[in-house]
Design an enzyme around this catalytic site. Sequence first.
Site, PDB file in Angstrom:
ATOM      1  N   ARG A 108       0.891  -1.147   0.000  1.00 42.86           N
ATOM      2  CA  ARG A 108       0.000   0.000   0.000  1.00 42.86           C
ATOM      3  C   ARG A 108       0.935   1.204   0.000  1.00 42.86           C
ATOM      4  NH1 ARG A 108      -4.568   0.062   4.668  1.00 42.86           N
ATOM      5  NH2 ARG A 108      -2.941   1.180   5.767  1.00 42.86           N
TER       6      ARG A 108
ATOM      7  N   ARG B 178       0.618   1.176  17.610  1.00 40.89           N
ATOM      8  CA  ARG B 178      -0.475   1.995  17.063  1.00 40.89           C
ATOM      9  C   ARG B 178      -1.806   1.278  17.286  1.00 40.89           C
ATOM     10  NH1 ARG B 178       3.216   1.549  12.663  1.00 40.89           N
ATOM     11  NH2 ARG B 178       1.653   0.321  11.552  1.00 40.89           N
TER      12      ARG B 178
ATOM     13  N   TYR C 199     -38.772  -3.518   0.861  1.00 45.07           N
ATOM     14  CA  TYR C 199     -38.532  -3.500  -0.584  1.00 45.07           C
ATOM     15  C   TYR C 199     -38.156  -4.875  -1.118  1.00 45.07           C
ATOM     16  CZ  TYR C 199     -38.246   1.636  -0.454  1.00 45.07           C
ATOM     17  OH  TYR C 199     -38.504   2.958  -0.302  1.00 45.07           O
TER      18      TYR C 199
ATOM     19  N   MET D  28     -33.218   3.059   3.335  1.00 43.63           N
ATOM     20  CA  MET D  28     -32.356   4.216   3.575  1.00 43.63           C
ATOM     21  C   MET D  28     -32.542   4.774   4.989  1.00 43.63           C
ATOM     22  SD  MET D  28     -32.074   7.766   1.414  1.00 43.63           S
ATOM     23  CE  MET D  28     -31.649   6.973  -0.126  1.00 43.63           C
ATOM     24  N   ASP D  29     -33.791   4.812   5.453  1.00 43.37           N
ATOM     25  CA  ASP D  29     -34.090   5.496   6.717  1.00 43.37           C
ATOM     26  C   ASP D  29     -34.565   4.550   7.811  1.00 43.37           C
ATOM     27  OD1 ASP D  29     -33.983   7.883   5.075  1.00 43.37           O
ATOM     28  OD2 ASP D  29     -35.985   7.278   4.412  1.00 43.37           O
TER      29      ASP D  29
END
Length: 359
Positions: free
Chosen positions: A124, A206, A250, A298-299
């Site tokens: 990385r 860390r 849904y 979504m909510d």
Amino acid sequence: MSRAEIVVDLAAIRHNVTVLKQHVGVPLMAVVKADGYGHGMLPVARAAREAGAEWLGVATADEALALRAAGDEGPILCWLTVPGDDLGLLVDQQIDVTVYTAAELERLPKHARVQLKIDTGLSRGGATRAQWPALVARASAWDVTGIWSHFATSEDQSDPSNDEQQKLFDEALAIAADAGIVDVTRHLANSGAILLRPQARYDLVRAGLSMYGLSPAPGATPDLGLVPAMTVRADLALVKEIPAGASVSYGGTWTAPVRTTLGLVPVGYGEGVPRAAANRAEVLIGGKRRPIRGSVCMDQVVVDLGGDVPRAGDDVVLFGPGTGGEPTADDWAVASETISWEIITRMGGRLVRRYEGGN
Ligand SMILES: *Cc1c(COP(=O)(O)O)cnc(C)c1O
């Protein structure tokens, strides 16, 4: 209390820093990037400092500058600058900047506090083994304060890459010493290595995930009594009965086999609830685990109350430390086929953060 919130236990953060420091016996860097893994960067940083964290670690320049702007005066390391960053601001604020290339070095004044990162196998950031000798030769003209690297698989010590990475790290330190770079802070261990690889502690560790009270390998790390700092809860929005055969949410991915009661929980993927948790994760309502039924919206999400009729407004706990019977972030990670780092870090959106345990 807000309708839907993240409750952050700062006493847990302080406790975890204390315990981790005792465990490793070397200085500790509290990793507070990504808004403190979703807990709020500034309150977490303050709590970690109070408990004795010698360093703070962040990814971006903006994060480092925000810590200084909030009054933090201790050592801070930043490791993901981009070409457009004004590195002069970081230098002025005495923030340690991680350098991967000679080109980055040249953008820094000689009095900058520079840490060099060697890529030991994560591929990385960091200088490759091939680039390292030239980088350290060049860097000896700067104020090099640290040399570090990062593990790819520290949560699984049976993976031979851990030994290989540490061997390369030791070689890189020796090459730097030959170039005259000595007396630097050497650091390699993230949470997995903190808990599972004592020989990787060097001068500093860390701590990210473990400071937030979670294990990088649940069940496979020593039990230090770390306390998860994040609870996500909401008020139950609505309770209602549906007949057998009714499909939920849904796409109708779940159909009630029998008449049941449903609870509407007012959080969804807008708050960071993974869609992958549909029909798999559970929440705690009225002392019982309640499965999510149908897709995550979504909510909102819908849970199966199994005929029980708790009151709208009752407490829904999505996850927390687990001590009150609620699921944990680890449970959510398993249910969502992800890692607990992602579960806690993505919690946000319209959730309001509330702090307990001081500050
Ligand atoms: C995020 C990060 C850490 C913290 O890792 P944890 O596994 O959460 O402890 C440590 N070092 C670096 C370079 C990181 O990017």
